[in-house]
Design a protein around this motif. Structure first.
Motif, PDB file in Angstrom:
ATOM      1  N   LEU A  29      -4.433  -1.026 -14.337  1.00 15.88           N
ATOM      2  CA  LEU A  29      -5.315  -2.096 -14.797  1.00 15.88           C
ATOM      3  C   LEU A  29      -6.733  -1.857 -14.267  1.00 15.88           C
ATOM      4  O   LEU A  29      -6.905  -1.504 -13.100  1.00 15.88           O
ATOM      5  CB  LEU A  29      -4.801  -3.452 -14.298  1.00 15.88           C
ATOM      6  N   ARG A 166      -6.949 -12.649  -8.583  1.00 15.94           N
ATOM      7  CA  ARG A 166      -5.536 -12.959  -8.343  1.00 15.94           C
ATOM      8  C   ARG A 166      -4.882 -13.548  -9.595  1.00 15.94           C
ATOM      9  O   ARG A 166      -3.720 -13.241  -9.902  1.00 15.94           O
ATOM     10  CB  ARG A 166      -5.411 -13.926  -7.168  1.00 15.94           C
ATOM     11  N   LEU A 169      -4.090 -10.744 -12.038  1.00 12.43           N
ATOM     12  CA  LEU A 169      -2.923  -9.969 -11.603  1.00 12.43           C
ATOM     13  C   LEU A 169      -1.627 -10.711 -11.923  1.00 12.43           C
ATOM     14  O   LEU A 169      -0.640 -10.108 -12.377  1.00 12.43           O
ATOM     15  CB  LEU A 169      -3.010  -9.677 -10.106  1.00 12.43           C
ATOM     16  N   ARG A 170      -1.612 -12.034 -11.691  1.00 12.11           N
ATOM     17  CA  ARG A 170      -0.414 -12.832 -11.992  1.00 12.11           C
ATOM     18  C   ARG A 170      -0.141 -12.855 -13.493  1.00 12.11           C
ATOM     19  O   ARG A 170       1.011 -12.673 -13.925  1.00 12.11           O
ATOM     20  CB  ARG A 170      -0.580 -14.260 -11.482  1.00 12.11           C
ATOM     21  N   ILE A 174       0.657  -7.256 -12.767  1.00 15.57           N
ATOM     22  CA  ILE A 174       0.296  -5.954 -12.191  1.00 15.57           C
ATOM     23  C   ILE A 174      -0.087  -6.146 -10.731  1.00 15.57           C
ATOM     24  O   ILE A 174      -0.756  -7.117 -10.373  1.00 15.57           O
ATOM     25  CB  ILE A 174      -0.854  -5.305 -12.979  1.00 15.57           C
ATOM     26  N   ALA A 175       0.342  -5.222  -9.889  1.00 19.46           N
ATOM     27  CA  ALA A 175       0.062  -5.318  -8.455  1.00 19.46           C
ATOM     28  C   ALA A 175      -1.388  -4.965  -8.155  1.00 19.46           C
ATOM     29  O   ALA A 175      -2.020  -4.177  -8.875  1.00 19.46           O
ATOM     30  CB  ALA A 175       0.987  -4.382  -7.685  1.00 19.46           C
ATOM     31  N   ALA A 176      -1.908  -5.534  -7.077  1.00 11.78           N
ATOM     32  CA  ALA A 176      -3.286  -5.254  -6.664  1.00 11.78           C
ATOM     33  C   ALA A 176      -3.493  -3.769  -6.417  1.00 11.78           C
ATOM     34  O   ALA A 176      -4.557  -3.212  -6.731  1.00 11.78           O
ATOM     35  CB  ALA A 176      -3.632  -6.056  -5.420  1.00 11.78           C
ATOM     36  N   ASP A 178      -2.322  -1.333  -7.950  1.00  9.17           N
ATOM     37  CA  ASP A 178      -2.385  -0.579  -9.202  1.00  9.17           C
ATOM     38  C   ASP A 178      -3.659  -0.876  -9.987  1.00  9.17           C
ATOM     39  O   ASP A 178      -3.769  -0.511 -11.147  1.00  9.17           O
ATOM     40  CB  ASP A 178      -1.190  -0.923 -10.094  1.00  9.17           C
ATOM     41  N   THR A 179      -4.603  -1.560  -9.341  1.00 10.47           N
ATOM     42  CA  THR A 179      -5.764  -2.083 -10.050  1.00 10.47           C
ATOM     43  C   THR A 179      -7.074  -1.545  -9.474  1.00 10.47           C
ATOM     44  O   THR A 179      -7.223  -1.411  -8.262  1.00 10.47           O
ATOM     45  CB  THR A 179      -5.786  -3.624  -9.965  1.00 10.47           C
ATOM     46  N   MET A 197      -7.448  -4.665  -3.978  1.00 11.84           N
ATOM     47  CA  MET A 197      -7.605  -3.737  -5.086  1.00 11.84           C
ATOM     48  C   MET A 197      -8.565  -2.616  -4.724  1.00 11.84           C
ATOM     49  O   MET A 197      -9.355  -2.747  -3.793  1.00 11.84           O
ATOM     50  CB  MET A 197      -8.141  -4.486  -6.317  1.00 11.84           C
TER      51      MET A 197
END
Length: 238
Positions: A29, A166, A169-170, A174-176, A178-179, A197
């Motif tokens: 992301l 945040r 992401l929710r 997607i996890a932080a 991965d961003t 991130m």
């Protein structure tokens, strides 16, 4: 939005990474800032800043002060201009209205439309987190380019991007880690770090290169192509 007093940096082909990057999860992301990152709104903002200063009673910016302010953090710029914190939401609201009336005067930075399309073609998800309004962002992007954005999180306060990050992401699951968050100011780096991130900074927006180097983001980008190259090397299938 208040600190979008930008001078364009001439892109070249090299991407600067201020430090060796540790092994991390692939990038799934990308969250973009808008003004000064995708949207070239600096000249327009300079054309209205004197009127804003009179209306909200803060210090005007002299032409010879612009470069000095580009080497200061967002908080330092606000302090220099003498803007009370309680005024910031009102100024932001008014500026959003002005932008809405002048969407046709603001363009995207060269190369950013093609970059968005190519990032989508890579299979990346794209979000937009900005203090500007969604209507303004869509109007400046145009329907074709706005369609590349998976999620709009707009109307954030000047220093309120972390909660918006945040939420994105929710919503996208997607996890932080991965961003990658990409902006043009020191506050963009601060917000990305608060959430965990990766932070990337473009050199064609508001803040000066020397200031951004001191912030030590994960990457500095001199051109949209640098973003494409950085992400391509860190895709899930790379």
């Amino acid at each position: 939005m208040i600190t979008t007093i930008d001078m364009e940096v001439t892109p070249d082909t090299a991407m600067v990474t201020p430090m060796a990057e540790p092994v991390r999860e692939p990038i799934r992301l990308i969250i973009f800032d808008f003004d000064g990152t995708l949207s070239d709104s600096g000249d327009w903002f300079l054309s209205v800043v004197d009127d804003l200063a009179k209306m909200f009673r803060f210090r005007t910016v002299k032409p010879e002060e612009v470069e000095m302010l580009r080497n200061r953090s967002s908080r330092e710029v606000i302090e220099f201009l003498g803007i009370s914190r309680w005024k910031l939401p009102f100024i932001a609201w008014y500026v959003r209205r002005l932008v809405g009336r002048n969407v046709g005067q603001i363009e995207l930075f060269p190369g950013t439309p093609d970059m968005l399309e190519r990032l989508k073609a890579m299979g990346l998800q794209i979000a937009l987190v900005t203090s500007n309004s969604e209507a303004n962002a869509r109007g400046i992007l145009g329907p074709q380019h706005a369609a590349q954005i998976d999620w709009f999180a707009c109307g954030s306060s000047l220093f309120g991007k972390a909660p918006k990050f945040r939420k994105v992401l929710r919503k996208l699951g997607i996890a932080a880690g991965d961003t990658l968050a990409i902006g043009d100011e020191t506050r963009d780096v601060d917000a990305a770090r608060e959430v965990g991130m990766r932070a990337g900074s473009v050199l064609w927006g508001y803040a000066a290169e020397e200031l951004l180097v001191k912030m030590q983001p994960d990457a500095l980008f001199r051109s949209p192509q640098d973003i494409l190259d950085y992400v391509a090397a860190r895709r899930p299938d790379a």
